[in-house]
Design a protein around this motif. Sequence first.
Motif, short mmCIF file in Angstrom:
data_model
loop_
_atom_site.label_atom_id
_atom_site.label_comp_id
_atom_site.label_asym_id
_atom_site.label_seq_id
_atom_site.Cartn_x
_atom_site.Cartn_y
_atom_site.Cartn_z
N VAL A 185 1.87 3.95 2.02
CA VAL A 185 1.77 4.20 3.46
C VAL A 185 2.67 5.35 3.89
N HIS A 193 0.79 -8.70 6.71
CA HIS A 193 1.82 -7.67 6.79
C HIS A 193 3.21 -8.28 6.67
N HIS A 232 4.07 0.62 9.84
CA HIS A 232 4.71 0.36 11.15
C HIS A 232 6.23 0.39 10.97
N CYS A 241 1.14 -1.20 6.35
CA CYS A 241 0.54 -0.24 7.28
C CYS A 241 1.46 0.90 7.71
N THR A 247 0.83 -9.98 12.62
CA THR A 247 -0.15 -9.15 11.94
C THR A 247 -0.43 -9.75 10.56
N CYS A 268 6.86 -1.41 7.47
CA CYS A 268 5.88 -2.30 6.89
C CYS A 268 5.28 -1.64 5.65
N SER A 327 4.87 5.17 10.58
CA SER A 327 4.21 5.40 11.87
C SER A 327 4.99 6.39 12.73
N ARG A 380 0.85 -1.19 0.00
CA ARG A 380 0.00 0.00 0.00
C ARG A 380 0.88 1.25 0.00
#
Length: 105
Positions: free
Chosen positions: A28, A79, A57, A55, A76, A52, A31, A26
């Motif tokens: 992203v 992921h 992370h 997401c 997860t 990641c 984080s 994706r």
Amino acid sequence: MSTWQVASDVEGRPTAKECPHLDHVRDVAPSTTEGCEDCLRVGGQWVHLRECLVCGHVGCCDSSPNRHASAHAGVTAGHELARSFEPGEDWAFCYADELFLLPAE
């Protein structure tokens, strides 16, 4: 968003294997840009950082004491992919298939 292709297996040998997880990538945002988000929370230390690709992370590499990036991939679902979050590095890794990835040409 970057697209990735399989470069080699975990031993560095060229491979014709495909990574079925590449469709999970994706666009992203990290984080955090301060370090490993889990180490920051518990007061740990890291060696290198991984992000990641599903997401965002940011976790520490397997050379770090807590191995938060691979732990994130392991617990997860979906992921499995992370890229190096180190300046000047442009590669990724699929934890599930143990494949190194490079940006697609």
